[in-house]
Write a protein that holds these residues in place. Structure first.
Motif, PDB file in Angstrom:
ATOM      1  N   MET A   1      18.982  50.560  25.087  1.00 51.33           N
ATOM      2  CA  MET A   1      17.829  50.389  24.569  1.00 51.33           C
ATOM      3  C   MET A   1      17.186  51.722  24.360  1.00 51.33           C
ATOM      4  O   MET A   1      17.436  52.771  24.907  1.00 51.33           O
ATOM      5  N   SER A   2      16.246  51.943  23.264  1.00 56.28           N
ATOM      6  CA  SER A   2      15.739  53.352  22.856  1.00 56.28           C
ATOM      7  C   SER A   2      14.429  52.942  22.405  1.00 56.28           C
ATOM      8  O   SER A   2      14.061  51.936  21.936  1.00 56.28           O
ATOM      9  N   TYR A   3      13.580  54.012  22.753  1.00 58.89           N
ATOM     10  CA  TYR A   3      12.235  54.154  22.545  1.00 58.89           C
ATOM     11  C   TYR A   3      11.785  54.912  21.145  1.00 58.89           C
ATOM     12  O   TYR A   3      12.559  56.083  21.122  1.00 58.89           O
ATOM     13  N   THR A   4      10.640  54.623  20.495  1.00 58.43           N
ATOM     14  CA  THR A   4      10.245  55.759  19.550  1.00 58.43           C
ATOM     15  C   THR A   4       8.879  55.593  20.007  1.00 58.43           C
ATOM     16  O   THR A   4       8.311  54.804  20.389  1.00 58.43           O
ATOM     17  N   LEU A   5       8.417  56.912  19.637  1.00 61.32           N
ATOM     18  CA  LEU A   5       6.967  57.446  20.289  1.00 61.32           C
ATOM     19  C   LEU A   5       5.892  57.276  18.853  1.00 61.32           C
ATOM     20  O   LEU A   5       6.123  58.030  17.921  1.00 61.32           O
ATOM     21  N   ASN A   6       4.909  56.527  19.269  1.00 59.49           N
ATOM     22  CA  ASN A   6       3.959  56.511  18.228  1.00 59.49           C
ATOM     23  C   ASN A   6       2.928  57.613  18.459  1.00 59.49           C
ATOM     24  O   ASN A   6       2.328  57.743  19.221  1.00 59.49           O
ATOM     25  N   PRO A 215      -5.112  44.392  30.666  1.00 51.19           N
ATOM     26  CA  PRO A 215      -6.064  44.901  29.966  1.00 51.19           C
ATOM     27  C   PRO A 215      -6.128  46.660  29.643  1.00 51.19           C
ATOM     28  O   PRO A 215      -5.495  47.387  30.455  1.00 51.19           O
ATOM     29  N   GLY A 216      -6.564  47.245  28.480  1.00 50.18           N
ATOM     30  CA  GLY A 216      -6.918  48.651  28.622  1.00 50.18           C
ATOM     31  C   GLY A 216      -5.852  49.164  27.466  1.00 50.18           C
ATOM     32  O   GLY A 216      -6.229  50.461  27.221  1.00 50.18           O
ATOM     33  N   ARG A 217      -4.782  48.612  27.243  1.00 53.42           N
ATOM     34  CA  ARG A 217      -4.083  49.126  26.173  1.00 53.42           C
ATOM     35  C   ARG A 217      -3.294  50.715  26.662  1.00 53.42           C
ATOM     36  O   ARG A 217      -3.116  51.522  25.701  1.00 53.42           O
ATOM     37  N   GLY A 218      -3.102  50.487  27.908  1.00 59.51           N
ATOM     38  CA  GLY A 218      -2.478  51.660  28.527  1.00 59.51           C
ATOM     39  C   GLY A 218      -1.153  51.733  28.679  1.00 59.51           C
ATOM     40  O   GLY A 218      -0.540  50.747  28.109  1.00 59.51           O
ATOM     41  N   ALA A 219      -0.471  52.680  29.211  1.00 60.04           N
ATOM     42  CA  ALA A 219       1.131  52.565  29.405  1.00 60.04           C
ATOM     43  C   ALA A 219       1.619  51.123  30.241  1.00 60.04           C
ATOM     44  O   ALA A 219       0.741  50.635  31.106  1.00 60.04           O
ATOM     45  N   PRO A 220       2.785  51.095  30.027  1.00 62.93           N
ATOM     46  CA  PRO A 220       3.276  49.990  30.887  1.00 62.93           C
ATOM     47  C   PRO A 220       3.095  50.428  32.552  1.00 62.93           C
ATOM     48  O   PRO A 220       3.079  51.332  32.835  1.00 62.93           O
ATOM     49  N   GLY A 221       2.686  49.276  33.195  1.00 67.24           N
ATOM     50  CA  GLY A 221       2.306  49.317  34.431  1.00 67.24           C
ATOM     51  C   GLY A 221       0.811  49.513  34.867  1.00 67.24           C
ATOM     52  O   GLY A 221       0.490  49.244  36.079  1.00 67.24           O
ATOM     53  N   THR A 222       0.082  49.770  33.951  1.00 68.08           N
ATOM     54  CA  THR A 222      -1.350  50.019  33.987  1.00 68.08           C
ATOM     55  C   THR A 222      -2.236  48.363  33.804  1.00 68.08           C
ATOM     56  O   THR A 222      -3.311  48.727  34.064  1.00 68.08           O
ATOM     57  N   GLY A 223      -1.500  47.636  33.566  1.00 68.71           N
ATOM     58  CA  GLY A 223      -2.223  46.429  33.202  1.00 68.71           C
ATOM     59  C   GLY A 223      -1.376  45.155  33.859  1.00 68.71           C
ATOM     60  O   GLY A 223      -0.428  45.695  34.927  1.00 68.71           O
ATOM     61  N   TRP A 230       9.674  41.030  28.724  1.00 74.17           N
ATOM     62  CA  TRP A 230       9.514  40.479  27.229  1.00 74.17           C
ATOM     63  C   TRP A 230      10.489  41.179  26.683  1.00 74.17           C
ATOM     64  O   TRP A 230      11.083  40.667  25.730  1.00 74.17           O
ATOM     65  N   ILE A 231      10.866  42.590  26.851  1.00 76.37           N
ATOM     66  CA  ILE A 231      11.500  43.332  25.973  1.00 76.37           C
ATOM     67  C   ILE A 231      13.090  43.027  26.392  1.00 76.37           C
ATOM     68  O   ILE A 231      13.932  42.866  25.252  1.00 76.37           O
ATOM     69  N   ARG A 232      13.489  42.746  27.757  1.00 71.80           N
ATOM     70  CA  ARG A 232      14.889  42.390  27.916  1.00 71.80           C
ATOM     71  C   ARG A 232      15.062  40.960  27.262  1.00 71.80           C
ATOM     72  O   ARG A 232      16.262  40.788  26.753  1.00 71.80           O
ATOM     73  N   ARG A 233      14.210  39.780  27.211  1.00 68.37           N
ATOM     74  CA  ARG A 233      14.386  38.821  26.499  1.00 68.37           C
ATOM     75  C   ARG A 233      14.637  38.924  25.020  1.00 68.37           C
ATOM     76  O   ARG A 233      15.442  38.297  24.438  1.00 68.37           O
ATOM     77  N   SER A 234      13.872  39.774  24.400  1.00 66.85           N
ATOM     78  CA  SER A 234      13.957  39.904  23.011  1.00 66.85           C
ATOM     79  C   SER A 234      15.273  40.474  22.604  1.00 66.85           C
ATOM     80  O   SER A 234      16.127  39.943  21.861  1.00 66.85           O
ATOM     81  N   PHE A 235      15.955  41.198  23.535  1.00 66.71           N
ATOM     82  CA  PHE A 235      17.295  41.531  23.316  1.00 66.71           C
ATOM     83  C   PHE A 235      18.343  40.932  23.581  1.00 66.71           C
ATOM     84  O   PHE A 235      19.244  40.690  22.499  1.00 66.71           O
ATOM     85  N   ALA A 259      10.562  56.670  34.359  1.00 70.85           N
ATOM     86  CA  ALA A 259      11.458  56.997  35.193  1.00 70.85           C
ATOM     87  C   ALA A 259      11.822  55.921  36.265  1.00 70.85           C
ATOM     88  O   ALA A 259      13.040  56.045  36.823  1.00 70.85           O
ATOM     89  N   THR A 260      10.949  54.979  36.247  1.00 71.30           N
ATOM     90  CA  THR A 260      11.602  53.625  37.024  1.00 71.30           C
ATOM     91  C   THR A 260      11.900  52.687  36.097  1.00 71.30           C
ATOM     92  O   THR A 260      12.051  51.556  36.652  1.00 71.30           O
ATOM     93  N   ALA A 261      11.694  52.708  34.970  1.00 68.41           N
ATOM     94  CA  ALA A 261      12.214  51.491  33.874  1.00 68.41           C
ATOM     95  C   ALA A 261      13.555  51.385  33.881  1.00 68.41           C
ATOM     96  O   ALA A 261      14.282  52.294  34.223  1.00 68.41           O
ATOM     97  N   ASN A 262      14.038  50.396  33.570  1.00 66.93           N
ATOM     98  CA  ASN A 262      15.460  49.882  33.598  1.00 66.93           C
ATOM     99  C   ASN A 262      15.785  50.399  32.208  1.00 66.93           C
ATOM    100  O   ASN A 262      16.904  49.498  31.769  1.00 66.93           O
ATOM    101  N   THR A 263      15.500  51.050  31.631  1.00 69.87           N
ATOM    102  CA  THR A 263      15.980  51.565  30.222  1.00 69.87           C
ATOM    103  C   THR A 263      15.471  53.146  30.198  1.00 69.87           C
ATOM    104  O   THR A 263      15.332  53.848  31.175  1.00 69.87           O
ATOM    105  N   SER A 264      16.217  53.740  29.065  1.00 67.60           N
ATOM    106  CA  SER A 264      16.032  55.117  28.852  1.00 67.60           C
ATOM    107  C   SER A 264      15.449  55.614  27.565  1.00 67.60           C
ATOM    108  O   SER A 264      15.378  54.607  26.585  1.00 67.60           O
TER     109      SER A 264
END
Length: 265
Positions: A1-6, A215-223, A230-235, A259-264
């Motif tokens: 999996m790869s991320y793109t930064l908005n 809530p809050g629209r913050g980084a993963p783990g803040t809500g 959901w990401i894993r299931r989508s793939f 750093a603790t996500a199962n992705t890079s």
């Protein structure tokens, strides 16, 4: 999996033309932007400077929004905005030129808020016409139009995946097949949509995924949203694109969760 930064919602501590380089320093090879100019048709110099900031940073532009009006003032797109047809059509030409130059393939065209004194039918008819034109405009570069349900704006008519997918189907019926749902898990969740059910039914058809916690629209783990699940299931169900980080967080703390996500990245 790869991320793109908005880079329109993150790294906002920096001037826009410095954000691609900052994204690269943070470990990202792929970025996306909302429309990075204040008008539908910027000057050639402005476009050249934006493209140069990407090339100099060594990052790929993987997503770009069409001009959406005055976003800070509450505008959410021109696609259905009766009276601004010429402006949107002119914007298509600029978007297609940027696609040609950068190799960007994904283009989010925000539908537009309902406007008073114009029938919903007239707005929807214009939206269909404009989506077809936009799809045709980027088709030559292999581009695809994205249709996004959005939260937080009462007058924006696309709030659920089903509503956006109806638009996608209508555009495809007009012969423009390069259009798909943008599954922003944050917007869908806060609008009360059944995100797991949407993933089960449509993950393989997603044109793009964006994430933020709620809530809050913050980084993963803040809500409270199970974003990694959901990401894993989508793939697992056939999604093959990138995951866009489109959340609000200061640069110092925005990426610690990786750093603790199962992705890079």
């Amino acid at each position: 999996m790869s991320y793109t930064l908005n880079c329109s919602i993150l790294l906002t501590e920096l001037p826009l033309l410095q954000r691609a380089e900052a994204a690269k320093r943070a470990g990202f090879d792929s970025v996306e932007f909302w429309w990075p100019f204040s008008e539908a048709v910027p000057s050639d110099k402005q476009v050249d400077e934006f493209v140069a900031s990407l090339k100099n940073a060594g990052v790929q532009l993987d997503g770009l929004n069409f001009f959406a009006g005055d976003m800070p003032a509450g505008d959410r797109g021109l696609v259905s905005w009766v009276g601004r047809e010429a402006e949107f059509k002119a914007n298509i030409e600029v978007v297609a030129a940027i696609a040609e130059t950068t190799g960007c393939k994904a283009f989010n065209a925000l539908y537009g808020n309902r406007i008073q004194d114009v029938s919903a039918q007239a707005q929807d008819e214009l939206a269909l016409e404009n989506f077809v034109a936009a799809a045709q405009g980027v088709a030559g570069t292999g581009g695809r139009i994205l249709v996004e349900p959005v939260s937080g704006t009462e007058t924006y008519p696309l709030k659920t995946a089903a509503q956006a997918l109806d638009v996608v189907s209508a555009v495809k019926a007009q012969g423009a097949g390069n259009i798909a749902l943008l599954a922003d898990f944050y917007h869908l969740a806060v609008n009360g949509d059944d995100v797991p059910a949407i993933i089960e039914a449509h993950a393989a058809e997603f044109g793009h995924i964006q994430i933020a916690d709620a809530p809050g629209r913050g980084a993963p783990g803040t809500g409270d949203l199970p974003l990694q699940q959901w990401i894993r299931r989508s793939f697992e169900l056939g999604y093959t694109g990138k995951i866009s980080l489109e959340y609000k967080q200061d640069a110092a703390t925005a990426f610690g969760w990786l750093a603790t996500a199962n992705t890079s990245a």
